[in-house]
Design an enzyme around this catalytic site. Structure first.
Site, mmCIF file in Angstrom:
data_model
loop_
_atom_site.group_PDB
_atom_site.id
_atom_site.type_symbol
_atom_site.label_atom_id
_atom_site.label_comp_id
_atom_site.label_asym_id
_atom_site.label_seq_id
_atom_site.Cartn_x
_atom_site.Cartn_y
_atom_site.Cartn_z
ATOM 1 N N GLU A 27 0.823 -1.227 0.000
ATOM 2 C CA GLU A 27 0.000 0.000 0.000
ATOM 3 C C GLU A 27 0.851 1.268 0.000
ATOM 4 O OE1 GLU A 27 -1.435 1.841 3.480
ATOM 5 O OE2 GLU A 27 -1.212 0.024 4.709
ATOM 6 N N LYS A 161 -3.285 -2.442 15.790
ATOM 7 C CA LYS A 161 -2.709 -1.523 16.758
ATOM 8 C C LYS A 161 -3.694 -1.242 17.870
ATOM 9 C CE LYS A 161 0.572 1.409 14.808
ATOM 10 N NZ LYS A 161 0.647 2.139 13.582
HETATM 11 N N1 PSU Z 1 -2.751 1.426 10.841
HETATM 12 C C1 PSU Z 1 -1.411 1.443 11.006
HETATM 13 N N2 PSU Z 1 -0.658 2.033 10.054
HETATM 14 C C2 PSU Z 1 -1.205 2.618 8.945
HETATM 15 C C3 PSU Z 1 -2.612 2.584 8.790
HETATM 16 C C4 PSU Z 1 -3.334 1.990 9.755
HETATM 17 O O1 PSU Z 1 -0.921 0.920 11.979
HETATM 18 O O2 PSU Z 1 -0.479 3.167 8.114
HETATM 19 C C5 PSU Z 1 -3.211 3.174 7.555
HETATM 20 C C6 PSU Z 1 -3.494 2.050 6.530
HETATM 21 O O3 PSU Z 1 -3.353 2.579 5.229
HETATM 22 C C7 PSU Z 1 -4.946 1.736 6.796
HETATM 23 C C8 PSU Z 1 -5.493 3.108 7.089
HETATM 24 O O4 PSU Z 1 -5.604 1.133 5.718
HETATM 25 O O5 PSU Z 1 -4.488 3.740 7.861
HETATM 26 C C9 PSU Z 1 -6.791 3.050 7.828
HETATM 27 O O6 PSU Z 1 -7.335 4.321 7.897
HETATM 28 P P1 PSU Z 1 -8.824 4.498 8.451
HETATM 29 O O7 PSU Z 1 -8.740 4.100 9.897
HETATM 30 O O8 PSU Z 1 -9.104 5.951 8.263
HETATM 31 O O9 PSU Z 1 -9.691 3.614 7.630
#
Ligand code: PSU
Ligand code: MN
Length: 305
Positions: A27, A161
């Site tokens: 990604e 996380k």
């Molecule tokens: N969690 C992490 N590192 C990240 C992300 C999430 O520990 O870089 C990033 C990933 O790209 C994930 C996105 O898909 O954040 C999720 O964002 P949201 O919670 O806004 O859907």
């Protein structure tokens, strides 16, 4: 226009796909919004090198000039690492960013969708989005999860996380029919730590067993992802109690500054990174490379049908 008209697949990736060679999707939100420059671009290139070292072709995915790029050049990676104002693109943002021809870094959800369009089955990242703490009030549940309920791309990540509600995230994946398999241990890992306090729903100990699970799932036409939780390497593990303290501070700061919606995850990640003097960044880099290795190994086994 059909959906393939929006795809630009790198010739090396296309060659691998045409010849049933293993490919690992990666990604770009992690590059543009998950880490600071220049470590972000350096890490993205190292991750690609690890995928190659373990026998697969890397395909980093991002959006530019109205197209979904599958496989980036080093110059593209630098662009997404350095450029201010790159969009964080989850599923709902894709049509807008494509139609407006804006540069966009793809989240897990958007990366999975584009990987599936290209025919890639395995994807490595750091951590997935999930059910946020307090979601019973905010409804903040990442589109990563709903995408995992429908799109046939397996994800290797270092668990979830603890900025998220890990218990609710596991429940939600159960609802969506997403198998959660921890690689090599009983406990589900929580990104910076190999522990989380939650038992993993499933455990497997070899890339071959994981490849067999993927074959069974998709052979049964049960659509959707499999989450392969790969614990952070022991040498880079952070103390769970200490990280919890930083997370609580980050959540309080986000609340105080009224951070909402798609800004929440990047804000918290940046806050923790800045408040742990780079220790969390180091762990982050180590675990992503470890996930790239395991994803490449699974991709190699999966192609050996
Ligand atoms: N969690 C992490 N590192 C990240 C992300 C999430 O520990 O870089 C990033 C990933 O790209 C994930 C996105 O898909 O954040 C999720 O964002 P949201 O919670 O806004 O859907
Ligand atoms: Mn959200």
């Amino acid at each position: 226009m059909t959906k393939n008209d929006f795809l630009v697949i790198h010739p090396e990736v296309q060659h691998a796909l045409d010849n049933n060679l293993p490919v690992v999707a990666l990604e770009s939100t992690i590059i543009s919004h998950g880490m600071p420059w220049p470590q972000n671009a350096a890490t993205a290139k190292e991750v690609e090198a690890v995928v190659r070292q373990y026998g697969a072709i890397p395909a980093t995915i991002a959006i530019r000039e109205g197209k979904c790029f599958v496989g980036l050049s080093d110059a593209d990676i630098d662009f997404f690492g350095q450029t201010q104002g790159v969009w964080k693109v989850s599923l709902r943002d894709m049509p807008f960013v494509i139609a407006q021809k804006l540069p966009g870094a793809t989240t897990v959800a958007a990366t999975m969708r584009i990987a599936a369009m290209a025919g890639i089955k395995i994807f490595a990242t750091g951590g997935i989005g999930g059910v946020h703490r307090g979601a019973q009030d905010t409804m903040d549940i990442s589109a990563d999860l709903t995408e995992m309920g429908t799109t046939n791309v397996a994800i290797v990540a270092a668990g979830v996380k603890s900025i998220l509600d890990i218990g609710l995230t596991l429940e939600y994946m159960e609802t969506l029919g997403v198998p959660v398999v921890t690689y090599g241990q009983e406990e589900f890992p929580s990104f910076y730590s190999s522990k989380s306090g939650y038992k993993s729903p499933l455990r497997l100990d070899s890339p071959q067993d994981i490849a067999n699970l993927l074959r069974a799932k998709w052979g049964l036409e049960i659509n959707g992802s499999v989450l392969i939780a790969n614990p952070v390497p022991a040498a880079f593990e952070m103390d769970q109690q200490a990280i919890e303290q930083h997370i609580l501070e980050a959540l309080a700061a986000a609340d105080k500054q009224h951070i909402k919606g798609k800004e929440v995850t990047p804000f918290i990640l940046k806050f923790i990174s800045e408040n742990t003097k780079g220790e969390s960044l180091e762990a982050n880099i180590a675990l992503i490379k470890n996930n790239a290795k395991v994803a490449a190994e699974i991709a190699c086994q999966f192609m050996k049908s």
